[in-house]
Structure formats: structure tokens, C-alpha cells
Design an enzyme around this catalytic site. Structure first.
Site, mmCIF file in Angstrom:
data_model
loop_
_atom_site.group_PDB
_atom_site.id
_atom_site.type_symbol
_atom_site.label_atom_id
_atom_site.label_comp_id
_atom_site.label_asym_id
_atom_site.label_seq_id
_atom_site.Cartn_x
_atom_site.Cartn_y
_atom_site.Cartn_z
ATOM 1 N N CYS A 183 -115.886 15.170 -27.314
ATOM 2 C CA CYS A 183 -116.590 16.090 -28.208
ATOM 3 C C CYS A 183 -118.065 16.178 -27.822
ATOM 4 C CB CYS A 183 -116.440 15.611 -29.655
ATOM 5 S SG CYS A 183 -117.356 16.605 -30.836
ATOM 6 N N CYS A 219 -120.461 16.320 -30.813
ATOM 7 C CA CYS A 219 -120.688 15.030 -31.476
ATOM 8 C C CYS A 219 -121.605 14.136 -30.639
ATOM 9 C CB CYS A 219 -119.379 14.269 -31.671
ATOM 10 S SG CYS A 219 -118.012 15.269 -32.221
ATOM 11 N N ASP A 220 -121.400 14.114 -29.332
ATOM 12 C CA ASP A 220 -122.029 13.073 -28.504
ATOM 13 C C ASP A 220 -123.050 13.581 -27.493
ATOM 14 O OD1 ASP A 220 -120.398 11.216 -29.794
ATOM 15 O OD2 ASP A 220 -118.771 11.514 -28.372
#
Ligand code: NAP
Length: 327
Positions: free
Chosen positions: A150, A153-154
């Protein structure tokens, strides 16, 4: 509407009384929340079990540019919140809970969750799909330590760092482009020399100075002890092996539907997708599906939302027909 509880075993791991609902929806992505909106407007007071990720995969997408009505694009989490708000306005109840087991052998259908138990007259399954893994050494050990599925997300953790993206589809390119916001370089590794991704994303990726491609190549190992330091590569045409230094590995190589719970209870096709017809009906009357749990072809927010609406309309007809027979 009156419901019969006969035939349902009272035994369960939970001690609280089961909640009896007309329509239970599993999953809170675009499919589940659109189904909730339509079922709520049909005054069926649907309950949505969010699953692990509120908003589903769309909720992890930074910007959605192809959902109609948002000419400038819309954030995935923001779109999910709007879907939820709209469904709740008409009486849908969204519960932060996850189904762990189902019994579809008789109605009402029995659904055991992390927090309790439900009996549902109609069930709409919109549990979506999860990212596939490469299944190479180092992948599991280094997940969260440089391996990610992701970018939204990261990505932030890779500011001014080098990252590798694996895959050649829309996800790989879209997420790769997103990563150029942070990373100093993004190397996309694809097992063929032709991309599966759409032309718009391809031309954006080809013209981005931070992105380069390594063709006809697979990752055979993710290297590093406490964090990712590199990847081992193999050219599939020549057999030549090499290593590439990198700080992060983002893997976008397709998805697997979240359907394990329904194995042996619903008809499925290759890959574990639930078989449905144009009315979103499954092999069990009263059980409907929507989104990526049945669709491995379109996989768009708009198509999943459309399927959610269709499933709820059909669930409404199903319950109404039954009421008419009883009356
Ligand atoms: P996908 O289209 O199935 O692409 C997966 C990619 O990973 C393919 O290029 C495939 O290679 C590669 N791959 C699969 N297994 C692999 C393995 N074991 N090792 C190395 N490479 C592997 O998946 P996706 O990109 O997640 O897209 C899924 C669906 O969502 C598609 O229908 C897509 O159009 C849609 N989507 C749309 C958007 C958008 O419209 N903006 C964004 C994201 C996703 P091959 O090409 O050789 O098979």
C-alpha cells in the site's frame, strides 16, 4: 415482517443473543456501502459489518480520479466517508465488526462475528479482495520493514529513498506514480516487456523522470535483515541473475477474493471468486454478492458500487416476494 428462529442452533462461542436483521452486509468498501444505501432507502434497516478495513481497498487509495461526479478526483478515505454518511442518513447501521464464520444452510442465515452473532434474512457479501504476495524468501519477514502492499499507507516512510515496485498493471503504475512524491527513484520491475496497465497511466509513468522500468524480470528474493536493503532479480528470458539495492519493495501483482469463509457453501469459480448471475444472486437464494468478491474483471469503484446497488435492489425484491407469499 416476522421471522422464524426455528432450525438455528443456539450454540455459539458468544454468550449474547444473536441480533436478528433483515439485511446483513459484509464489507464496507464501495460495494458494501452502496448496497447499504439502497437497502436503507428500501427501509430494510441494513447492518454493515465493516471488516478489518473501513472503506475497503478504495479507502487505501490516495486519489480516485475515475469515480463520476468528482471532476478533480476524490480521496479514497473521503469517498468512503461520504458513502457511509449517505447510507447512515437513511438508516443503515455500520458496525466495526468482522464476520468469522457463516452458516448458509438455512434461513435466517447465521453469521458469527468477532463481537457477536447475527441472524440475517438476506445476506449481501461484499468482502472484497486482498493483495497477492510474491511468495519469495524475505517477503513475509520484511513486511512492514520495507515490504509493503500500500503506497498510500507507507509511501511517506520512503522520503528521498529508492523504492522498487513489482507488477505491470494499473495498480503498479498508479502506486508507482504516487510514490514519486516521496521517493528519489521508483524502479518498476515487470515480468514481461508489455504493460497490462491502461494507456493513460502508461504515458504518465513513461514521462515521469523518477520512474524507470526493468523488463522481463522477476524478484526471486527480498534482501535485508532488519530492513530491506535490496532485491535479487532474474531475467526470465536470459536466466541472468542480479541484485538491485533498494530501501523499499511495493508489491502490486493482483488480488485474491476474501471468500474462504464461504467455501463449500456457495458455488465458486477459479481463484475463489463467488459465482453470481446478472442479478448478483449466488447459488443460495437470499445470498447476494457485490464487488471484487465476485468480479475479477472490472474492479473499479464505480462498478463495485453499481453491483452493490444491484444486490440490494435484488435482496429487496427477494424479501418482498417472500412477504407477498406469506400475506
Ligand atoms: P492486474 O491487472 O491483475 O495486474 C497484475 C500485474 O502483476 C500484471 O502485470 C501481472 O503480470 C503481474 N503479476 C501477477 N503475478 C505476478 C507474479 N507472481 N510475479 C510478478 N508479476 C506478477 O492487477 P492490478 O494492477 O491490481 O489491477 C486489478 C484491477 O483493478 C484491474 O482490472 C485494473 O484495471 C483495476 N485498477 C484500476 C485502476 C484505475 O483505473 N485507476 C487502478 C488500480 C487497479 P502480467 O501482466 O504478465 O500478467
Amino acid at each position: 415482517m416476522s421471522f422464524s428462529l426455528s432450525g438455528i442452533s443456539a450454540s455459539s462461542s458468544n454468550t449474547t443473543e444473536p441480533k436478528h436483521v433483515k439485511v446483513l452486509i459484509l464489507g464496507s468498501g464501495p460495494a458494501g456501502l452502496s448496497a447499504a444505501l439502497y437497502a436503507a432507502r428500501a427501509e430494510l434497516a441494513p447492518v454493515v459489518l465493516t471488516g478489518m478495513e473501513l472503506g475497503g481497498q478504495a479507502g487505501l487509495t490516495h486519489t480516485i480520479e475515475n469515480y463520476p461526479g468528482f471532476p478533480e478526483g476524490v480521496g479514497g478515505p473521503e469517498l468512503g466517508e461520504l458513502f457511509q454518511k449517505q447510507a447512515e442518513r437513511f438508516g443503515a447501521v455500520v458496525e466495526f465488526d468482522t464476520a468469522t464464520a457463516v452458516d448458509l444452510s438455512q434461513r435466517p442465515f447465521r453469521v458469527i462475528t468477532e463481537n457477536g452473532e447475527y441472524l440475517a434474512e438476506a445476506l449481501i457479501i461484499a468482502t472484497g479482495a486482498r493483495p497477492n504476495h510474491l511468495e519469495v524468501p524475505g517477503e513475509y519477514e520484511l513486511t512492514g520493514k520495507g515490504v509493503s502492499y500500500c503506497a498510500t499507507c507507507d509511501g511517506w516512510f520512503f522520503k528521498d529513498k529508492k523504492v522498487v515496485v513489482v507488477g505491470g498493471g494499473d495498480s503498479a503504475l498508479e502506486e508507482g506514480l504516487f510514490l514519486t512524491r516521496y521517493a528519489s527513484s521508483v524502479t518498476i520491475i515487470h515480468r514481461r516487456d508489455t504493460l497490462r496497465a491502461g494507456k493513460v497511466l502508461q504515458s504518465r509513468a513513461f514521462s515521469n523522470p523518477k520512474i524507470r522500468f526493468i523488463w522481463n524480470t522477476v524478484v526471486t528474493e527480498i534482501l535485508g535483515k532488519d530492513k530491506v536493503t535490496g532485491v535479487a532479480l532474474k531475467n526470465v528470458l536470459t536466466g541472468e541473475t542480479s541484485t538491485l539495492e533498494t530501501d523499499g519493495v511495493f508489491i502490486f501483482i493482483g488480488h485474491t477474493p476474501n471468500t474462504q469463509m464461504f467455501t463449500g457453501q456457495l458455488e465458486m469459480r477459479d481463484g475463489g471468486y463467488i459465482v453470481s448471475n446478472q442479478y448478483m444472486e449466488t447459488s443460495v437464494p437470499g445470498v447476494f454478492v457485490a464487488g471484487e468478491v465476485t468480479d475479477n474483471h472490472f474492479r473499479q469503484v464505480v462498478t463495485s458500487a453499481g453491483m452493490g446497488a444491484a444486490a440490494a435492489i435484488q435482496a429487496t425484491h427477494f424479501l418482498e416476494k417472500e412477504e407477498a407469499v406469506k400475506a
